[in-house]
Write an enzyme that holds these catalytic residues in place. Structure first.
Site, PDB file in Angstrom:
ATOM      1  N   LYS A  11       0.836  -1.198   0.000  1.00  0.00           N
ATOM      2  CA  LYS A  11       0.000   0.000   0.000  1.00  0.00           C
ATOM      3  C   LYS A  11       0.881   1.261   0.000  1.00  0.00           C
ATOM      4  O   LYS A  11       2.096   1.168   0.203  1.00  0.00           O
ATOM      5  CB  LYS A  11      -0.926  -0.046   1.216  1.00  0.00           C
ATOM      6  CG  LYS A  11      -1.897  -1.241   1.178  1.00  0.00           C
ATOM      7  CD  LYS A  11      -2.755  -1.290   2.424  1.00  0.00           C
ATOM      8  CE  LYS A  11      -3.744  -2.444   2.377  1.00  0.00           C
ATOM      9  NZ  LYS A  11      -4.594  -2.491   3.589  1.00  0.00           N
ATOM     10  N   TYR A  51     -12.259  -3.194  -3.406  1.00  0.00           N
ATOM     11  CA  TYR A  51     -12.832  -3.239  -2.053  1.00  0.00           C
ATOM     12  C   TYR A  51     -14.359  -3.254  -2.083  1.00  0.00           C
ATOM     13  O   TYR A  51     -15.001  -2.743  -1.153  1.00  0.00           O
ATOM     14  CB  TYR A  51     -12.323  -2.030  -1.247  1.00  0.00           C
ATOM     15  CG  TYR A  51     -10.885  -2.166  -0.766  1.00  0.00           C
ATOM     16  CD1 TYR A  51     -10.501  -3.230   0.055  1.00  0.00           C
ATOM     17  CD2 TYR A  51      -9.918  -1.215  -1.092  1.00  0.00           C
ATOM     18  CE1 TYR A  51      -9.187  -3.353   0.519  1.00  0.00           C
ATOM     19  CE2 TYR A  51      -8.597  -1.338  -0.626  1.00  0.00           C
ATOM     20  CZ  TYR A  51      -8.251  -2.412   0.182  1.00  0.00           C
ATOM     21  OH  TYR A  51      -6.947  -2.529   0.640  1.00  0.00           O
ATOM     22  N   ASN A 114      -1.655  -0.135   7.283  1.00  0.00           N
ATOM     23  CA  ASN A 114      -1.124  -1.458   7.613  1.00  0.00           C
ATOM     24  C   ASN A 114      -0.288  -2.088   6.503  1.00  0.00           C
ATOM     25  O   ASN A 114      -0.176  -3.305   6.393  1.00  0.00           O
ATOM     26  CB  ASN A 114      -2.241  -2.388   8.102  1.00  0.00           C
ATOM     27  CG  ASN A 114      -3.304  -2.618   7.040  1.00  0.00           C
ATOM     28  OD1 ASN A 114      -3.243  -2.046   5.966  1.00  0.00           O
ATOM     29  ND2 ASN A 114      -4.264  -3.469   7.351  1.00  0.00           N
ATOM     30  N   HIS A 117      -1.636  -5.587   1.457  1.00  0.00           N
ATOM     31  CA  HIS A 117      -2.890  -6.329   1.273  1.00  0.00           C
ATOM     32  C   HIS A 117      -2.556  -7.730   0.780  1.00  0.00           C
ATOM     33  O   HIS A 117      -1.620  -7.905   0.007  1.00  0.00           O
ATOM     34  CB  HIS A 117      -3.757  -5.627   0.214  1.00  0.00           C
ATOM     35  CG  HIS A 117      -4.777  -6.540  -0.386  1.00  0.00           C
ATOM     36  ND1 HIS A 117      -5.970  -6.829   0.227  1.00  0.00           N
ATOM     37  CD2 HIS A 117      -4.764  -7.289  -1.531  1.00  0.00           C
ATOM     38  CE1 HIS A 117      -6.656  -7.687  -0.506  1.00  0.00           C
ATOM     39  NE2 HIS A 117      -5.934  -7.982  -1.582  1.00  0.00           N
ATOM     40  N   GLU A 128      -9.000 -10.550  -7.957  1.00  0.00           N
ATOM     41  CA  GLU A 128      -8.072  -9.415  -7.813  1.00  0.00           C
ATOM     42  C   GLU A 128      -6.956  -9.460  -8.859  1.00  0.00           C
ATOM     43  O   GLU A 128      -6.543  -8.426  -9.385  1.00  0.00           O
ATOM     44  CB  GLU A 128      -7.485  -9.421  -6.389  1.00  0.00           C
ATOM     45  CG  GLU A 128      -8.551  -9.070  -5.349  1.00  0.00           C
ATOM     46  CD  GLU A 128      -8.131  -9.331  -3.911  1.00  0.00           C
ATOM     47  OE1 GLU A 128      -6.951  -9.680  -3.673  1.00  0.00           O
ATOM     48  OE2 GLU A 128      -8.986  -9.198  -3.014  1.00  0.00           O
TER      49      GLU A 128
HETATM   50  P1  RTP Z   1      -6.546  -6.136   3.151  1.00  0.00           P
HETATM   51  O1  RTP Z   1      -7.780  -6.338   2.298  1.00  0.00           O
HETATM   52  O2  RTP Z   1      -5.952  -4.772   3.030  1.00  0.00           O
HETATM   53  O3  RTP Z   1      -5.569  -7.268   3.071  1.00  0.00           O
HETATM   54  O4  RTP Z   1      -7.089  -6.154   4.625  1.00  0.00           O
HETATM   55  P2  RTP Z   1      -7.810  -7.284   5.402  1.00  0.00           P
HETATM   56  O5  RTP Z   1      -8.438  -8.310   4.501  1.00  0.00           O
HETATM   57  O6  RTP Z   1      -6.833  -7.769   6.398  1.00  0.00           O
HETATM   58  O7  RTP Z   1      -8.950  -6.447   6.126  1.00  0.00           O
HETATM   59  P3  RTP Z   1     -10.351  -5.897   5.594  1.00  0.00           P
HETATM   60  O8  RTP Z   1     -11.327  -6.100   6.676  1.00  0.00           O
HETATM   61  O9  RTP Z   1     -10.645  -6.408   4.222  1.00  0.00           O
HETATM   62  O10 RTP Z   1     -10.048  -4.336   5.510  1.00  0.00           O
HETATM   63  C1  RTP Z   1      -9.391  -3.766   4.410  1.00  0.00           C
HETATM   64  C2  RTP Z   1      -8.499  -2.664   4.876  1.00  0.00           C
HETATM   65  O11 RTP Z   1      -9.295  -1.618   5.428  1.00  0.00           O
HETATM   66  C3  RTP Z   1      -8.551  -0.961   6.440  1.00  0.00           C
HETATM   67  N1  RTP Z   1      -9.316  -0.984   7.691  1.00  0.00           N
HETATM   68  N2  RTP Z   1      -9.476   0.079   8.441  1.00  0.00           N
HETATM   69  N3  RTP Z   1     -11.298   0.051  11.569  1.00  0.00           N
HETATM   70  C4  RTP Z   1     -10.621   0.602  10.579  1.00  0.00           C
HETATM   71  O12 RTP Z   1     -10.306   1.761  10.520  1.00  0.00           O
HETATM   72  C5  RTP Z   1     -10.198  -0.311   9.489  1.00  0.00           C
HETATM   73  N4  RTP Z   1     -10.497  -1.586   9.409  1.00  0.00           N
HETATM   74  C6  RTP Z   1      -9.931  -2.030   8.252  1.00  0.00           C
HETATM   75  C7  RTP Z   1      -7.249  -1.688   6.610  1.00  0.00           C
HETATM   76  O13 RTP Z   1      -6.258  -1.001   5.829  1.00  0.00           O
HETATM   77  C8  RTP Z   1      -7.546  -3.044   6.008  1.00  0.00           C
HETATM   78  O14 RTP Z   1      -6.372  -3.681   5.554  1.00  0.00           O
END
Ligand code: RTP
Length: 149
Positions: A11, A51, A114, A117, A128
């Site tokens: 990212k 997303y 973070n 991804h 994707e």
């Molecule tokens: P990614 O898609 O980035 O690998 O992340 P992930 O599956 O681990 O998590 P996901 O729930 O799909 O969330 C996508 C990205 O959104 C941001 N996020 N912000 N509470 C918050 O502010 C929050 N929660 C999630 C994070 O950048 C997350 O990686």
């Protein structure tokens, strides 16, 4: 049957902090094979598609703005159980819950920044990869893999 593939994306914060090499190194060292790599600015259209499952979340707007803040490095990695193992290499979504030794556990503290991804299922990975690499990815063989890793 073709080897499993996943989409890993560094990212904007990871690119800005110069952690692209470190993230690549962890996948290479584990034994996975790189089959596609690109540095590119994201667009709102691509991100809305990427997303699409999160569009009702309260953090969606913040997430899109963060992802638009700079270029990303998109990669496709290939190998045994890469989707699940790739997520383990990244760590938990929330860096504070990520174990030391994982990428997020070692390099960040904020869920909103973070670093990377990773696809969460084989089906998401296929979707994707087609989205970010519409022209396809490379197929190549490693003949001396056990000498290289
Ligand atoms: P990614 O898609 O980035 O690998 O992340 P992930 O599956 O681990 O998590 P996901 O729930 O799909 O969330 C996508 C990205 O959104 C941001 N996020 N912000 N509470 C918050 O502010 C929050 N929660 C999630 C994070 O950048 C997350 O990686």
């Amino acid at each position: 049957m073709a080897e499993e593939r996943t989409y890993i994306m560094v990212k904007p914060d990871g690119v800005e902090r110069g952690l692209v090499g470190e993230i690549i190194k962890r996948f290479e060292s584990k034994g996975y094979k790189l089959v596609a790599l690109q540095l590119l600015p994201t667009s709102r259209e691509l991100l809305n598609e990427h997303y699409c499952d999160l569009k009702d979340k309260s953090f969606f707007g913040k997430l899109i703005n963060y992802m638009l803040s700079g270029p990303v490095v998109g990669m496709v990695w290939e190998g045994k159980d890469i989707v699940k193992t790739g997520r383990r290499l990244l760590g938990e979504t929330d860096p504070l819950k990520s174990a030391p030794g994982t990428i997020r556990g070692d390099y960040c503290i904020d869920v909103g920044k973070n670093l990377c991804h990773g696809s969460d299922s084989v089906e998401s990975a296929q979707r994707e990869i087609s989205l970010w690499f519409p022209n396809g990815v490379l197929s190549w063989e490693r003949h001396n893999v056990h000498k290289l890793i």
